[in-house]
Design an enzyme around this catalytic site. Structure first.
Site, short mmCIF file in Angstrom:
data_model
loop_
_atom_site.label_atom_id
_atom_site.label_comp_id
_atom_site.label_asym_id
_atom_site.label_seq_id
_atom_site.Cartn_x
_atom_site.Cartn_y
_atom_site.Cartn_z
N ASP A 138 -12.85 44.50 -24.14
CA ASP A 138 -12.12 45.37 -23.22
C ASP A 138 -12.83 45.49 -21.88
OD1 ASP A 138 -9.75 46.04 -24.24
OD2 ASP A 138 -10.28 48.06 -24.88
N ASP A 452 -8.59 56.83 -35.15
CA ASP A 452 -8.86 56.56 -36.56
C ASP A 452 -8.39 57.72 -37.43
OD1 ASP A 452 -10.77 58.11 -35.31
OD2 ASP A 452 -12.49 57.20 -36.30
#
Ligand SMILES: O=c1ccn([C@@H]2O[C@H](COP(=O)(O)OP(=O)(O)O[C@H]3O[C@H](CO)[C@@H](O)[C@H](O)[C@H]3O)[C@@H](O)[C@H]2O)c(=O)[nH]1
Ligand SMILES: [Mn+2]
Length: 559
Positions: A138, A452
């Site tokens: 990224d 998550d």
């Protein structure tokens, strides 16, 4: 009927359950007495000026009692698990695995550490033709691209070496740092070890040079804040050069998604969803191991251990993921901030494992790909229906159909044509997700920065289960925050993500009830989501009793 040898066993920890339930009972009685005291007190007897103090203390006590009640669900029925990998089917019948490694910042996450994770993932003990490692960058950094090419080169000697001598510490960085290398090899081993160490030093040197030059000039790609997708198949089922070509290597793919400042990138969840799509058309493995770039594999057998759960017909149909505890290698002796997060991985997760399963914990888990494709998707859906959920790439939709029909490819990358790279680039573009359900129902969800926790919660609401497996040798080792500043930054991010869930329609107590999640599991999720509320009692109780003491204001009963 023939009974198959067991793959895994789950044991309820009865002793611990009795102790913790008794403790909870005693604690609850004490809480009730305290609340009783606050309620029976005759407010008229308290001077008006004392009332705000009384009120704030009472609010603190109520919040803490609420949190304590939710927390008690965690320890209701702790379990422990064991596995029997020797009973797994033969190698050629094992399912393929994609490994996702995420990196985002070439400065904070130095290339050597990231490559250690990549190399350790390539060295897991699993048929190499069934493993494809994906690195998501990224940070869009030329240095990382150069580094991953170098890692593939070093992998050609490192992985055959690990296989030949049964190296367990498969991360080269920790292998060469450790005083004892756990291997009782003869002269051959020592000689080979020295050779590999030399190669490793050269590899490090090349990484250092790449870092100094900002990558070498011949990468052929340009990165910037607004940048195009870069996807490169770094190596495809190569052979170890130093082992007469005998030891095969798993495939390695580099992905840097398109970034444009006018489009949201959704942080790690966005990166993982790009990897889900890109890997779908490249290898489409039915299982995925996710690793943060600072979390390397420390035991080659983790994949087989996880498969003992995923391939057990008794639990596998509803099993979404196998979570390994995060363990850290840089914890200081006193660990005053509990950076090791033992409260989660040692106490709470084994307790949740006895309910419907531990929470998804960002890294160190083996996920079933199908579980990420949502529950609205079912066999027999046609392409136009699927498009509404998964976007417009027909090529990708075909891989989804293969996945939901359980007919996935079991051999990693088969053949890889150039037109597939074009399609993969389209799948990694920042506009691909428009008018689709990515991040809403499909893949990792964008609602909260703790992707998550939230993704795992919704999975559990939809009826998926999970297991925790905590082997004695840590399967993965990472680095945790070690100073107050980093701990505070991380804590702020986590708490704001949890607050996003708590104060939304997904509040676990309500949303979990609607989706019929069992009460105790719901309480565990609600406990974590309510963590941000801790700040109120912490502030009030840190300030008010002291002020009251100095001013002679009684806030507790006389004893
Ligand atoms: O835009 C981003 C931001 C982060 N990352 C990667 O995500 C991982 C985790 O990010 P980090 O900044 O290290 O966050 P932590 O707070 O240390 O991570 C914990 O908390 C996260 C949020 O709950 C989880 O995703 C992680 O797995 C868990 O280890 C790292 O590998 C990053 O490189 C990206 O790929 N893209
Ligand atoms: Mn981290």
């Amino acid at each position: 009927m023939e009974t198959l040898p067991p793959l895994q066993k789950c044991t309820v920890d009865k002793f611990s359950a009795i102790v913790t339930r008794t403790h909870t009972l005693i604690h609850s009685v004490a809480i009730l007495f305290m609340l009783y005291y606050r309620l029976i007190i005759n407010l008229k007897e308290i001077p008006i000026s004392f009332l705000p103090y009384w009120f704030l203390i009472f609010v603190s006590e109520l919040i803490l009692s609420f949190l304590r009640t939710l927390d008690s669900a965690h320890i209701f029925s702790p379990v422990s698990r064991s596995v029997y990998p020797e009973n797994l089917p033969p190698d050629d019948e094992l399912p393929a695995i994609d490994v996702f490694v995420c990196t985002a910042d070439p400065i904070k996450e130095p290339a050597l550490g990231v490559m250690s994770t990549v190399l350790s993932a390539m060295a897991i003990d699993y048929p190499p033709e069934k493993v494809t490692v994906y690195l998501s960058d990224d940070g869009g950094s030329v240095t990382t691209l150069c580094a991953v090419r170098e890692a593939w080169r070093f992998g050609q000697v490192w992985i055959p070496f690990c296989r030949e001598f049964g190296v367990k510490r498969i991360c080269p960085e920790t292998f060469f740092q450790a005083a004892d290398d756990e291997i009782n090899g003869g002269k051959d081993y020592l000689l080979e070890r020295d050779n590999i160490q030399k190669e490793y030093e050269e590899f490090k040197e090349r990484l250092k040079k790449a870092q100094e030059n900002g990558g070498t000039k011949d990468t052929g790609v340009q990165f910037g804040p607004n940048r195009d997708t870069v996807i490169e198949i770094i190596g495809q089922r190569g052979c170890g050069a130093k082992n007469n070509g005998k030891a095969k290597l798993s495939s390695l793919v580099y992905v840097s998604r398109e970034k444009n400042t006018s489009h949201p990138h959704h942080f790690k969840a966005g990166a993982l969803n790009v990897l889900l799509r890109v890997s779908g058309i490249i290898s489409n493995s039915p299982y995925i191991l996710m690793l943060d770039c600072d979390m390397h594999s420390n035991d080659p057998s983790s994949a087989r251990q996880a498969m003992c759960f995923h391939l057990d017909p008794k639990i596998s149909p509803s099993l979404a993921f196998v979570q390994f505890p995060q363990r850290f290698r840089n914890i200081s002796k006193n660990d005053i901030y509990d950076s090791a997060m033992r409260n989660c991985f040692v106490v709470r997760w084994p307790g949740m494992d006895g309910l419907i399963g531990p929470m998804l914990s960002g890294t160190c888990f083996y996920m079933k790909r199908k579980a990420l494709y949502g529950t609205a998707i079912h066999k027999g859906m046609d392409l136009s229906e699927l498009k509404k959920y998964f976007g417009s790439s027909n090529e990708f939709l075909n891989t989804v159909i293969t996945c939901i029909n359980d007919k996935q490819n079991d051999t990693g990358i088969k053949e890889f044509a150039d037109n597939k790279i074009q399609e993969a680039r389209f799948l990694a573009s920042c506009t691909y997700e428009e008018e689709s359900q990515w991040g809403e129902e499909i893949g990792f969800l964008y609602h909260s920065v703790v992707e998550d926790y939230f993704t795992g919660f919704i999975m559990h609401c939809k009826g998926w289960k999970s297991v925790l497996y905590n082997p004695s040798r840590p399967a993965f080792l990472g680095s945790s925050t070690t100073n107050l500043n980093d701990t505070l930054i991380q804590g702020t991010r986590w708490n704001s993500g949890l607050a996003e869930v708590l104060f939304s329609r997904f509040c676990p107590l309500i949303y979990g009830l609607k989706s019929r999640m069992p009460l105790l599991e719901r309480m565990c999720y609600a406990y974590l989501a309510s963590q941000p509320l801790f700040c109120f009692p912490a502030w009030f109780l840190a300030i008010i009793p002291q002020l009251c003491l100095l001013n002679g204001i009684p806030i507790y009963p006389k004893v």
